[in-house]
Design a protein around this motif. Structure first.
Motif, short mmCIF file in Angstrom:
data_model
loop_
_atom_site.label_atom_id
_atom_site.label_comp_id
_atom_site.label_asym_id
_atom_site.label_seq_id
_atom_site.Cartn_x
_atom_site.Cartn_y
_atom_site.Cartn_z
N GLN A 1 0.88 -1.10 0.11
CA GLN A 1 -0.10 0.06 0.04
C GLN A 1 0.74 1.40 0.02
OE1 GLN A 1 -2.69 0.50 3.34
NE2 GLN A 1 -4.12 1.38 1.98
N ASP A 2 0.46 2.48 -0.82
CA ASP A 2 1.37 3.58 -0.72
C ASP A 2 1.65 4.06 0.83
OD1 ASP A 2 1.23 3.69 -3.39
OD2 ASP A 2 -0.28 5.24 -3.61
N GLY B 1 -4.74 -0.69 -7.21
CA GLY B 1 -5.44 -1.72 -6.96
C GLY B 1 -6.74 -1.76 -7.53
N ASN C 1 -1.19 1.79 -5.02
CA ASN C 1 -0.30 0.97 -4.55
C ASN C 1 0.99 1.22 -4.96
OD1 ASN C 1 -2.41 -0.79 -3.21
ND2 ASN C 1 -2.90 -2.00 -5.09
N THR D 1 4.34 -0.95 -6.27
CA THR D 1 4.98 -2.33 -6.51
C THR D 1 6.49 -2.13 -6.68
OG1 THR D 1 3.21 -2.78 -8.02
CG2 THR D 1 5.24 -4.11 -8.42
N CYS E 1 4.76 -4.01 6.56
CA CYS E 1 3.61 -4.16 5.69
C CYS E 1 2.38 -4.91 6.74
CB CYS E 1 3.68 -4.56 4.54
SG CYS E 1 4.54 -3.54 3.52
#
Length: 109
Positions: free
Chosen positions: A9-10, A34, A41, A43, A64
């Motif tokens: 998640q950001d 997402g 999000n 990656t 996380c």
């Protein structure tokens, strides 16, 4: 060599990137979105030696954590009405999705 792909998640991305680089790994960040909450999000892609994969996953796991968040969801249309009335629902956010992929060749130029 393995490619570790972590979708986070950001809100967690900056802390994860800092922790990964502090642990001595290189990381590439991609901005993604997402599908469920349509929220941002991040990656992260990391090329890692096979024996170091668990170390990278441990760092991601430490940062996380999952948590609950209240989001608005549209109420199904009532008969004869064309107005959506949002109502709050609680969903679990955070955590990470991690993929580990074999790398056939790695070239750094």
């Amino acid at each position: 060599m393995k490619l570790v792909i972590a979708i986070v998640q950001d809100d967690d991305a900056s802390d994860v990137i800092d922790a990964i680089t502090d642990a001595g790994f290189m990381v590439t960040k991609l901005a993604t979105t997402g599908g469920f909450l349509k929220s941002g999000n991040t990656t992260l892609m990391m090329g890692v030696e096979k024996e170091k994969v668990d170390d990278v996953i441990k760092v991601v796991k430490e940062i996380c954590s999952t948590r609950s968040q209240i989001v608005s969801s549209p109420n199904p249309m009532e008969s004869g009405s064309s107005i959506y009335v949002p109502y709050p629902i609680e969903v679990e956010v955070g955590g990470a999705t991690v993929f580990v992929v074999d790398v056939d060749q790695f070239v750094k130029i």
